[in-house]
Design a protein around this motif. Structure first.
Motif, PDB file in Angstrom:
ATOM      1  N   ILE A   1     -45.123  -1.606  -4.766  1.00 39.36           N
ATOM      2  CA  ILE A   1     -45.473  -2.851  -5.439  1.00 39.36           C
ATOM      3  C   ILE A   1     -44.987  -2.821  -6.884  1.00 39.36           C
ATOM      4  O   ILE A   1     -44.539  -3.838  -7.432  1.00 39.36           O
ATOM      5  CB  ILE A   1     -46.981  -3.114  -5.317  1.00 39.36           C
ATOM      6  N   ALA A   2     -45.010  -1.645  -7.500  1.00 43.72           N
ATOM      7  CA  ALA A   2     -44.458  -1.516  -8.845  1.00 43.72           C
ATOM      8  C   ALA A   2     -42.955  -1.783  -8.843  1.00 43.72           C
ATOM      9  O   ALA A   2     -42.414  -2.399  -9.777  1.00 43.72           O
ATOM     10  CB  ALA A   2     -44.737  -0.119  -9.395  1.00 43.72           C
ATOM     11  N   ALA A   3     -42.266  -1.350  -7.797  1.00 43.35           N
ATOM     12  CA  ALA A   3     -40.831  -1.614  -7.683  1.00 43.35           C
ATOM     13  C   ALA A   3     -40.560  -3.107  -7.540  1.00 43.35           C
ATOM     14  O   ALA A   3     -39.616  -3.650  -8.123  1.00 43.35           O
ATOM     15  CB  ALA A   3     -40.246  -0.848  -6.501  1.00 43.35           C
ATOM     16  N   VAL A   4     -41.401  -3.783  -6.780  1.00 47.35           N
ATOM     17  CA  VAL A   4     -41.271  -5.234  -6.636  1.00 47.35           C
ATOM     18  C   VAL A   4     -41.510  -5.927  -7.974  1.00 47.35           C
ATOM     19  O   VAL A   4     -40.809  -6.883  -8.338  1.00 47.35           O
ATOM     20  CB  VAL A   4     -42.248  -5.771  -5.574  1.00 47.35           C
ATOM     21  N   ARG A   5     -42.490  -5.438  -8.711  1.00 49.45           N
ATOM     22  CA  ARG A   5     -42.763  -6.025 -10.022  1.00 49.45           C
ATOM     23  C   ARG A   5     -41.540  -5.893 -10.934  1.00 49.45           C
ATOM     24  O   ARG A   5     -41.184  -6.826 -11.651  1.00 49.45           O
ATOM     25  CB  ARG A   5     -43.983  -5.359 -10.662  1.00 49.45           C
ATOM     26  N   ARG A   6     -40.886  -4.747 -10.875  1.00 50.56           N
ATOM     27  CA  ARG A   6     -39.657  -4.581 -11.659  1.00 50.56           C
ATOM     28  C   ARG A   6     -38.590  -5.550 -11.182  1.00 50.56           C
ATOM     29  O   ARG A   6     -37.890  -6.170 -11.996  1.00 50.56           O
ATOM     30  CB  ARG A   6     -39.166  -3.130 -11.550  1.00 50.56           C
ATOM     31  N   ALA A   7     -38.439  -5.716  -9.888  1.00 47.32           N
ATOM     32  CA  ALA A   7     -37.455  -6.666  -9.353  1.00 47.32           C
ATOM     33  C   ALA A   7     -37.730  -8.076  -9.846  1.00 47.32           C
ATOM     34  O   ALA A   7     -36.797  -8.845 -10.126  1.00 47.32           O
ATOM     35  CB  ALA A   7     -37.451  -6.617  -7.827  1.00 47.32           C
ATOM     36  N   SER A   8     -39.012  -8.417  -9.993  1.00 50.92           N
ATOM     37  CA  SER A   8     -39.364  -9.760 -10.453  1.00 50.92           C
ATOM     38  C   SER A   8     -38.932  -9.994 -11.900  1.00 50.92           C
ATOM     39  O   SER A   8     -38.792 -11.147 -12.334  1.00 50.92           O
ATOM     40  CB  SER A   8     -40.871 -10.001 -10.309  1.00 50.92           C
ATOM     41  N   GLU A   9     -38.726  -8.905 -12.652  1.00 54.23           N
ATOM     42  CA  GLU A   9     -38.227  -9.016 -14.020  1.00 54.23           C
ATOM     43  C   GLU A   9     -36.714  -9.211 -14.057  1.00 54.23           C
ATOM     44  O   GLU A   9     -36.160  -9.643 -15.067  1.00 54.23           O
ATOM     45  CB  GLU A   9     -38.594  -7.752 -14.809  1.00 54.23           C
ATOM     46  N   LEU A  10     -36.069  -8.880 -12.956  1.00 54.26           N
ATOM     47  CA  LEU A  10     -34.599  -8.911 -12.889  1.00 54.26           C
ATOM     48  C   LEU A  10     -34.047 -10.134 -12.184  1.00 54.26           C
ATOM     49  O   LEU A  10     -32.870 -10.463 -12.321  1.00 54.26           O
ATOM     50  CB  LEU A  10     -34.100  -7.647 -12.164  1.00 54.26           C
ATOM     51  N   GLY A  11     -34.867 -10.800 -11.417  1.00 52.79           N
ATOM     52  CA  GLY A  11     -34.398 -11.964 -10.662  1.00 52.79           C
ATOM     53  C   GLY A  11     -35.524 -12.569  -9.854  1.00 52.79           C
ATOM     54  O   GLY A  11     -36.705 -12.337 -10.121  1.00 52.79           O
ATOM     55  N   GLN A  12     -35.158 -13.320  -8.849  1.00 50.32           N
ATOM     56  CA  GLN A  12     -36.127 -13.969  -7.964  1.00 50.32           C
ATOM     57  C   GLN A  12     -36.515 -13.008  -6.847  1.00 50.32           C
ATOM     58  O   GLN A  12     -35.663 -12.383  -6.232  1.00 50.32           O
ATOM     59  CB  GLN A  12     -35.511 -15.235  -7.357  1.00 50.32           C
ATOM     60  N   ILE A  13     -37.812 -12.895  -6.561  1.00 59.00           N
ATOM     61  CA  ILE A  13     -38.268 -12.094  -5.435  1.00 59.00           C
ATOM     62  C   ILE A  13     -38.804 -13.007  -4.340  1.00 59.00           C
ATOM     63  O   ILE A  13     -39.325 -14.095  -4.606  1.00 59.00           O
ATOM     64  CB  ILE A  13     -39.343 -11.069  -5.843  1.00 59.00           C
ATOM     65  N   THR A  14     -38.671 -12.548  -3.102  1.00 57.01           N
ATOM     66  CA  THR A  14     -39.216 -13.290  -1.974  1.00 57.01           C
ATOM     67  C   THR A  14     -39.555 -12.317  -0.859  1.00 57.01           C
ATOM     68  O   THR A  14     -38.936 -11.255  -0.737  1.00 57.01           O
ATOM     69  CB  THR A  14     -38.232 -14.365  -1.471  1.00 57.01           C
ATOM     70  N   LEU A  15     -40.568 -12.661  -0.078  1.00 48.82           N
ATOM     71  CA  LEU A  15     -40.982 -11.842   1.052  1.00 48.82           C
ATOM     72  C   LEU A  15     -40.304 -12.351   2.315  1.00 48.82           C
ATOM     73  O   LEU A  15     -40.114 -13.561   2.492  1.00 48.82           O
ATOM     74  CB  LEU A  15     -42.499 -11.900   1.224  1.00 48.82           C
ATOM     75  N   LEU A  16     -39.933 -11.425   3.196  1.00 51.02           N
ATOM     76  CA  LEU A  16     -39.383 -11.790   4.500  1.00 51.02           C
ATOM     77  C   LEU A  16     -39.957 -10.812   5.522  1.00 51.02           C
ATOM     78  O   LEU A  16     -39.365  -9.787   5.822  1.00 51.02           O
ATOM     79  CB  LEU A  16     -37.853 -11.738   4.495  1.00 51.02           C
ATOM     80  N   THR A  17     -41.126 -11.146   6.037  1.00 49.65           N
ATOM     81  CA  THR A  17     -41.801 -10.287   6.990  1.00 49.65           C
ATOM     82  C   THR A  17     -41.741 -10.904   8.383  1.00 49.65           C
ATOM     83  O   THR A  17     -41.956 -12.113   8.537  1.00 49.65           O
ATOM     84  CB  THR A  17     -43.271 -10.052   6.584  1.00 49.65           C
ATOM     85  N   ASN A  18     -41.419 -10.087   9.388  1.00 43.86           N
ATOM     86  CA  ASN A  18     -41.447 -10.552  10.773  1.00 43.86           C
ATOM     87  C   ASN A  18     -42.896 -10.858  11.118  1.00 43.86           C
ATOM     88  O   ASN A  18     -43.675  -9.972  11.465  1.00 43.86           O
ATOM     89  CB  ASN A  18     -40.908  -9.484  11.720  1.00 43.86           C
ATOM     90  N   ASN A  19     -43.258 -12.134  11.003  1.00 38.83           N
ATOM     91  CA  ASN A  19     -44.624 -12.543  11.251  1.00 38.83           C
ATOM     92  C   ASN A  19     -44.674 -14.003  11.665  1.00 38.83           C
ATOM     93  O   ASN A  19     -43.717 -14.757  11.472  1.00 38.83           O
ATOM     94  CB  ASN A  19     -45.502 -12.299  10.013  1.00 38.83           C
ATOM     95  N   ASN A  20     -45.805 -14.379  12.219  1.00 36.04           N
ATOM     96  CA  ASN A  20     -45.997 -15.724  12.755  1.00 36.04           C
ATOM     97  C   ASN A  20     -46.510 -16.693  11.689  1.00 36.04           C
ATOM     98  O   ASN A  20     -46.834 -16.289  10.567  1.00 36.04           O
ATOM     99  CB  ASN A  20     -46.974 -15.656  13.929  1.00 36.04           C
ATOM    100  N   ALA A  21     -46.594 -17.960  12.070  1.00 40.88           N
ATOM    101  CA  ALA A  21     -46.992 -18.992  11.112  1.00 40.88           C
ATOM    102  C   ALA A  21     -48.449 -18.874  10.679  1.00 40.88           C
ATOM    103  O   ALA A  21     -48.790 -19.240   9.550  1.00 40.88           O
ATOM    104  CB  ALA A  21     -46.736 -20.376  11.718  1.00 40.88           C
ATOM    105  N   LEU A  22     -49.322 -18.366  11.550  1.00 39.88           N
ATOM    106  CA  LEU A  22     -50.719 -18.202  11.157  1.00 39.88           C
ATOM    107  C   LEU A  22     -50.830 -17.122  10.079  1.00 39.88           C
ATOM    108  O   LEU A  22     -51.548 -17.296   9.083  1.00 39.88           O
ATOM    109  CB  LEU A  22     -51.577 -17.844  12.369  1.00 39.88           C
ATOM    110  N   ALA A  23     -50.116 -16.025  10.256  1.00 39.46           N
ATOM    111  CA  ALA A  23     -50.075 -15.006   9.211  1.00 39.46           C
ATOM    112  C   ALA A  23     -49.494 -15.594   7.928  1.00 39.46           C
ATOM    113  O   ALA A  23     -49.972 -15.314   6.827  1.00 39.46           O
ATOM    114  CB  ALA A  23     -49.257 -13.807   9.670  1.00 39.46           C
ATOM    115  N   GLY A  24     -48.475 -16.430   8.080  1.00 35.16           N
ATOM    116  CA  GLY A  24     -47.864 -17.061   6.913  1.00 35.16           C
ATOM    117  C   GLY A  24     -48.847 -17.912   6.132  1.00 35.16           C
ATOM    118  O   GLY A  24     -48.823 -17.922   4.889  1.00 35.16           O
ATOM    119  N   ASP A  25     -49.731 -18.598   6.846  1.00 35.84           N
ATOM    120  CA  ASP A  25     -50.741 -19.425   6.180  1.00 35.84           C
ATOM    121  C   ASP A  25     -51.720 -18.590   5.354  1.00 35.84           C
ATOM    122  O   ASP A  25     -52.351 -19.107   4.419  1.00 35.84           O
ATOM    123  CB  ASP A  25     -51.543 -20.213   7.224  1.00 35.84           C
TER     124      ASP A  25
END
Length: 226
Positions: free
Chosen positions: A114-138
């Motif tokens: 999560i700290a690595a993701v936080r660093r990425a957020s300082e460098l550009g746009q971050i987004t999640l892409l998890t193999n999951n269904n729409a209910l999990a997405g909600d």
């Protein structure tokens, strides 16, 4: 000799390399076994109690190509559509709050990742892409509260894109959504087939092994484009 004011400032030997912010970069992250450990069997034990079905019977009825994997590819476009199909498959009503609790209870955050993701957020746009269904997405902000502030509205499942990893189509749709060329995108996943799917369309793909190594890969990716 006085250095030029435009000369790059090099880090001290042994210091971590940190690139400057470039808003043209896109960082795409898997969730399970990258940002969180996920105890799938623990979740299934809870689902067995919830539905009255055995582990094997649950897998037979839902966890297959036309059930959960189809849901991850967006066949059931909304959370309610997913829930209705799941209830038909298991033969009973399912309480959403309990479904969410069981899914979230099987997840443990990895602070280094999560700290690595936080660093990425300082460098550009971050987004999640998890193999999951729409209910999990909600309910991703509830399932992964450590990510909610970091990602904001960019907590997304593959169902949102109508394809699941490792299909190259899902990665192409992510690039289209963010209007970013493949060479400006970074993706991290623990499964080699998903890494290869992203790499097949030109995305820099990192095969996850630890948060520390992912952070280094993020820094190197950004520095090469600074």
């Amino acid at each position: 000799m006085t250095p030029s004011p435009n000369a790059p400032v090099l880090p001290a030997q042994g210091a971590p390399v940190r690139a400057e912010i470039d808003s043209g970069l896109l960082f795409i992250f898997d969730m399970d076994e990258v940002l969180y450990s996920y105890d799938w069997r623990e979740r299934m034990r809870g689902m067995a109690e919830l539905t009255g079905l055995s582990f094997d019977e649950l897998r037979r009825r839902w966890w297959h190509d036309t059930g959960e994997r189809a849901a991850e590819a967006g066949v059931f476009a909304t959370g309610p559509e997913y829930l209705a199909a799941f209830e038909i498959a298991v033969g009973c009503a399912v309480d959403v709050t309990e479904w969410v609790r069981l899914r979230g209870g099987a997840m443990t955050p990895w602070p280094d990742s999560i700290a690595a993701v936080r660093r990425a957020s300082e460098l550009g746009q971050i987004t999640l892409l998890t193999n999951n269904n729409a209910l999990a997405g909600d309910h991703l902000a509830t399932l992964a509260p450590e990510l909610a502030d970091l990602f904001g509205v960019h907590l997304l499942t593959t169902s949102h894109y109508g394809a699941r990893r490792p299909d190259p189509a899902v990665f192409a749709r992510v690039l289209e959504k963010y209007d970013v060329p493949a060479e400006q995108a970074f993706f991290a996943d623990d499964m080699l087939e998903n890494v290869e799917g992203a790499a097949s369309i030109g995305i820099t793909a990192h095969h996850f092994s630890s948060g520390e190594q992912m952070l280094q890969a993020i820094e190197e990716f950004a520095l090469a484009r600074a």
